[in-house]
Design an enzyme around this catalytic site. Structure first.
Site, short mmCIF file in Angstrom:
data_model
loop_
_atom_site.label_atom_id
_atom_site.label_comp_id
_atom_site.label_asym_id
_atom_site.label_seq_id
_atom_site.Cartn_x
_atom_site.Cartn_y
_atom_site.Cartn_z
N TYR F 92 -20.96 -102.69 25.44
CA TYR F 92 -22.21 -102.56 24.83
C TYR F 92 -23.23 -103.53 25.55
O TYR F 92 -23.23 -104.71 25.50
CB TYR F 92 -22.10 -103.12 23.43
CG TYR F 92 -23.18 -102.44 22.52
CD1 TYR F 92 -23.29 -101.21 22.13
CD2 TYR F 92 -24.17 -103.35 22.12
CE1 TYR F 92 -24.42 -100.94 21.30
CE2 TYR F 92 -25.27 -102.90 21.18
CZ TYR F 92 -25.07 -101.50 21.13
OH TYR F 92 -26.29 -101.03 20.25
N SER F 186 -14.07 -103.12 24.62
CA SER F 186 -15.00 -103.16 23.66
C SER F 186 -15.53 -101.67 23.51
O SER F 186 -14.74 -100.71 23.56
CB SER F 186 -16.02 -104.11 23.87
OG SER F 186 -16.81 -104.12 22.68
N GLN F 187 -16.65 -101.41 23.78
CA GLN F 187 -17.49 -100.08 23.95
C GLN F 187 -16.67 -99.40 24.99
O GLN F 187 -16.45 -98.24 24.54
CB GLN F 187 -19.00 -100.19 24.28
CG GLN F 187 -19.61 -98.95 24.31
CD GLN F 187 -21.19 -98.85 24.73
OE1 GLN F 187 -21.99 -98.80 23.96
NE2 GLN F 187 -21.27 -99.09 26.06
N ASP F 272 -10.96 -111.60 16.20
CA ASP F 272 -11.89 -110.87 16.85
C ASP F 272 -13.00 -110.60 15.47
O ASP F 272 -12.65 -109.53 14.86
CB ASP F 272 -11.72 -109.44 17.36
CG ASP F 272 -12.59 -108.73 18.21
OD1 ASP F 272 -14.08 -108.98 17.96
OD2 ASP F 272 -12.24 -107.88 19.29
N HIS F 302 -13.35 -111.98 20.36
CA HIS F 302 -13.78 -110.69 21.00
C HIS F 302 -13.40 -110.73 22.64
O HIS F 302 -13.27 -109.84 23.35
CB HIS F 302 -15.00 -109.98 20.68
CG HIS F 302 -15.26 -108.73 21.08
ND1 HIS F 302 -14.55 -107.55 20.89
CD2 HIS F 302 -16.19 -107.95 22.05
CE1 HIS F 302 -15.01 -106.33 21.20
NE2 HIS F 302 -15.99 -106.77 21.85
#
Lengths: 323, 323, 323, 323, 323, 323
Positions: F92, F186-187, F272, F302
């Site tokens: 992100y 992640s993203q 996370d 994370h």
């Protein structure tokens, strides 16, 4: 502000699942024997202060490895016979500071000793004792210093210092060897528990909001350092979890509590996010001695009972030691 | 961590621009006269503790308006003749706490008195003294309590309590009226300065990182509360700036400093963002007495010199009072 | 961002365990009688503004102890007959501000009154009403002001002011005494609940995210101030827990809710960590009146429904009062 | 709390060094011409509310590119002749909200219009206007949306909307075209300045703590977002500094100020770390109109004068427009 | 976001006032001689990875005191003749990590070596090198480890390791001894500067946002750790300021810069509050070599130029080393 | 530090309750068909770098709507036959950055492609791809961009880009169409899951701590952004909850997981608070392919497994693709 951990009645029911190594006592017997063998001299030098009601001594004694460890000894100037001894260990990051900073035990008629903490003594009070031993890769602080091997772990040295302090003082002419107490808050409480678990000469132990208890739960529940040092270490050394917890079993306040027959006065703060209350209860429940009490401070964080607990301690210990 | 205010050499050159009202002395003379007229009894009750080297008394004396104010008096048990008196005032939010919390003055041979703070005594130590006076609209805390009128301002009452404490003790048989000192840290230092500025019986004053000095600069420089209470008040009461600063002139440590001939030992911390160092230097420079010293703690925030400064104070005062 | 408290369905099932004192109603009857006996004049002075569609009056009325309390009264300029009255109480730290700050009730055809809050009025809007009563040792703010005794507690005075405001307005010629509503957000909602619980003239009450409900749970669950003032008080005054909760029973929104037969429109925010949703549901469940509704704002913190809830209120109240 | 930027007297002396592009006026003339050419219908639909003293209309007008833009129009129900118009633009992240949220202009006899902000309207109040144009790589928020090219920059569209709102309203039968004012706080103040700089029909402008002024200084001085969006963009796009500041010259409040002959009432907060006071003074000093005033709020951060400034505005504008 | 330190043009004019000890070179000559005398074997073991374009070796070499120090050596698989060598030192808290984490130097045709950092290697990447030396009282971290004596200071060991790494590699058959470069960011940049200042074999040095420069200013200006470790140490050890700065003179990047004739490519970030830009400029200005360049990143904090600077480095070094 | 979400064994038992729309596959089939119909050219331009072991290409391909999307393609210089392809999507706020930033896949013998992210590319690495589509009112960031309609939602475009990247590369002569893998953190992990769920050519998927999974739980559990963007949107748009979750069903990683038959290597971090572990387990449990593995990182937030997981991925994928 909300409670960071279990509250009553769950707290009352909590039992620590910390594993007791079969060779726990053997490990500490060997450690202590080795430290005593290293020898070293005890020095008790008068210190200059403006204080007139007490006498202050700058003590150096041989700790783990014979390394010189400092402490302040404060005695009532006007004293008779042998005094009950109270040894205090200090909290994380601090050192022995100055002798005038805590006078209520000497003023109550005790021989009071405040042990310095090797290599710390810079965070909130000053110290004067080196830790001459290095470390493998570590997180800043001492929590992970040597953590990959029980022989190397920092607390092996510090707990040994705590017992060797008793060795150094018990033979002094002004100390009554049958009335020895240890106390401390946070890390100091953890050391006190360890010393009471190793050394049967200790007749009373007063851990306040003790640190270094119930590690497997503590590192997973505590919201703030120093337990977090271990979390951050494991966050990088993702493959070292088993080794770390294997080491920590030998340094867990719960296991020391299982060894001690001293009288015990614990305190715990229910909003404590540094030393979560369940970890303190874990040690308290496991404490083997039968004269044991715990005082709850419901609305306190790690400051715990503060001067309220001092007063509880003075009353409780004076009663037990006939002061 | 960077310095929040002037550093040397600019700090040495700084002079406060606080205005001294023409009727400053008259205002305080009248205030004190009024308080003394209100009268009230002094009570000195023995207190129960485990402390054996000292005697502790629970004192109640009439402060501003004759309102009862509490304090702890601690005397060496073994004493002879009249003792030098040291009165300590405490920091913002605190109260007199418990007597065992600070014993180094009594242990050094002084009659030691710790005055409670009306209406505070809940933030970091406990108090037992109400402030029976209300307030116009205010920001939480006492900084803006009654701030729109010098007659109503909270510190008019608290500073008067500080002088009335001396009134209460100076006549006691164990006190030497020629050796009276006052001290305190932060708010306690501000009160000590005020008392030394109002009351010529005070022969020595030791303000540590004093608060309540050089208000016009302080509220514009301080990075943290309590000065910020005044900023937040003015942020809402956008039309009251002149009134507020008109009141504060009568309570400014700089103006009290201009009145005092006592010996003075100041301390200041150069990284202090609660009591910015220029505001402390502002008071120190303005201090009228000629036996004055200031000790810098360059790398400290508001904790200042802590136990280092305690030792400086004990040595300095013992020398001046021949203890 | 995660929910700080119970969510549905647990939230629906929650019932507050707050204890209702036997003499709850008697305490408030006596308090109100005493306030009315103290008397004092009501003043309604036209205020100068640029507003042309409404008339504004600066009201002073006698509150608790007859102390003068301020408020703004805003009426539609073009009005006929008696108007429904809505009194609004304001949130923690604020005051009545300026009349132009909230006009939607007057613009909807109501006589709108915004009561000032004694001694507050500096935090986010200005006030003009002193609280002339002092306090025992307290934490900054009003939550612990006089908390050790129900007679002295700050909210005894403030809730009484809330009822006395109705007394002052109900007799005015432009007010319809059969259509009286009270409202407010946060502390204002707590006051509204209290007034509706004490005063049966109130026919409708609209508490938004009300504060001052279910104290024993609230102080243990809320993540932020002002409930935290009580926590910090108890953190120092470790021996005062029983006294504090004994006092709070007389000021708990849950107990006021148990007394009221008004129509009620509550709102609650499920992410509210100032006024935890369970404490609002605690009051809502306990509310005795049968025409009661609660509107959930799932993803809001203490800002709650904001202008969405204003619209709900306008529609709901216009319907009930036939406006 | 300390001042984040220049204070007086340095503040008085500050002159912005923002460069005025030679084709500044040409750029905006072309932009506006292009928007007007895109055309689009104005819709003024009555809206349902409980408000009785005013009439509310839901307005849709063609903005930049002919894109439909929303706004609320609020008129006194009881009105005669043509009313002075005041258009308000809103702060960063917000939208037009609900009509009942701000009634003091209509209640003072003005035709009041609150323009929605394209693509924002989610941060602190709701909006209903899309921004149908995309962006190159950007930091979240609109500050860097299209920032690498003046044609694409978000504020080209938004400022154009602001002028087109005047276009849409000036021809309505209830508006007096000779009494048009614009206002707004923060981003709203920046838009108001831009509109006043582009559109000579605007006779009065009231920017409160305006944003979007003196960009080269603002991005280097502001302590908080939204200027920080540009800093973070440049922190990544380390090679785009020149392009970014080249674009921003065409959108700088200082340059719009240089174009306007309207009467102006500015406000500025000296503790504002979102819109640093020097950047506001930069625009004020550059403002070409001669009837200009700036009001300082010394102890305020970005909340500025709040309701105090509302009152200043109402008085100032009523006087100028003969209301 | 505002600049935490000097900006241009003041930054250009800044000259560090760090004192160069007369025996600076002698101290380092002796230190290095002592380390070389301690001896120890170099081991270069092939490491198992999935990487096919490069060969990876796990290197162990004798550092200070002959202590074994680890590093990764990465060579292009397909190589001919002697390669230019680049040694990288890593930032505070980190270790050598895994070989695949940085491949752009080997992929550009260099022999790339990443040295582990003794006793660190737990904060943001893992390490495998112990620091077998203990410490006097210290703040967590290495900044104050042994700081009271230049012989004991941690960085004496670490900088020596940095030179000994060159010793270990320069004799390998694949290394061209005439093309040796060192680099690193933050602490790594500080080590690189030290190595370039001690060891004339180093022909190019590329310090990015270097740490450990201009200590007297750095500890007074830096807003965040690790310089703050020294501040906190001095905040407790209030009497050790002179000793601390006496030690630091021997480890200051400014003094190393004064010794080096290498080509140099510095980078600096003007919003860096960890390594304030003036301290970097202090070292750059003092750098003795004449082929020196500094690249400013105006809107960056300590992340500095990141991959932009990588590209600058690759181009700059390839040009200088004819790669 | 405490766990922000479920831990084992509850975590093992968790099953996501996300609803699978009947027309989920149809929606994506139509979306993809529409994108392919929009057409557009693929450009593969050699890029200039200092890298010698690899060849770098600057790729532009037509994504959603035929919009040009950028990416870096990195191939071993010395290669034979068709290479396995790995496409990486980024986290992100980031963009494709520079090609030298991640070389371990190419160095392991893969054709490595890193896709840029439309309209992002400014937060932690740079991008070069616009998102030419606008938005209704939104919170800064892309999470709520177009969220009120599945056709307009930002991720419809981005996920389509992810598939179209495969389209662009699969036909290149150096790519083996039978060995296509996708990955990302992640993203990037969320995009990889989506692509693997839409496109059966993908034979292996490696989502690390994937974002965009199990939205209804994620927005209620995550402690930090970006999920919080949705919470803040709903906090303002209090009436849009149903619409928002209706849209999100079509973009939920759990639903994509239900469609994929690829081999899968997930990672999850138990501390996370950005992508709560239950939401990752929710997707993992739902994953339809049978060759699936998940690796837990208990003490990580994370950052997840970082370089440890890189090594897991390289070993796992080399084994599956016979590299």
């Amino acid at each position: 502000m909300p409670f960071p951990d279990l509250v009553h009645p769950a707290l009352d029911l909590y039992e620590s699942a910390v594993d007791l190594p079969d060779d726990f006592a053997a490990f500490w017997d060997a450690t202590l024997a080795q430290a005593r063998q290293a020898g070293g001299a005890v020095e008790v030098e008068p210190a200059q202060t403006t204080l007139k009601l007490v006498e202050v001594f700058d003590v150096t004694f041989p700790g783990f490895g014979g390394h010189p460890v400092k402490g302040w000894l404060v005695l009532p100037k006007d004293r008779q016979g042998r005094l009950p001894l109270i040894a205090q260990y200090v909290g994380y990051g601090g050192g022995r500071g100055f002798p005038h900073e805590l006078l209520h035990w000497a003023a109550s008629g005790f021989a009071y000793f405040r042990m310095d903490t090797r290599g710390q003594g810079s965070g909130w009070s000053t110290g004067a004792t080196p830790d001459p031993v290095g470390s493998t890769s570590q997180i800043p602080g001492v929590m992970t210093k040597g953590i990959l091997n029980r022989e190397d772990y920092y607390y092996r040295r510090l707990f040994t210092d705590g017992v060797r302090a008793i060795d150094a003082l018990v033979g002094q002419h002004f100390v009554d060897p049958d009335r020895i107490a240890v106390c401390g808050g946070s890390q100091g409480g953890g050391i006190a528990l360890a010393v009471a678990g190793i050394d049967a000469r200790v007749k009373a132990v007063m851990p306040d909001v003790p640190f270094l208890c119930d590690f497997p739960r503590a590192v997973r529940v505590a919201g703030r350092d120093p337990y977090g040092e271990i979390v951050r270490f494991l966050a990088q050394h993702r493959d070292k979890k088993d080794k770390v917890f294997e080491t920590l079993r030998y340094f867990d306040g719960v296991n020391f509590a299982r060894q001690s027959q001293a009288a015990a006065l614990f305190s715990v703060a229910l909003m404590d996010d540094i030393c979560p209350p369940s970890t303190v209860y874990g040690a308290f429940k496991a404490f083997a001695g039968t004269d044991k009490t715990i005082i709850d401070y419901e609305f306190n964080n790690h400051e715990g009972g503060g001067p309220f607990q001092d007063r509880q301690q003075m009353a409780w210990l004076c009663e037990r030691f006939g002061v």
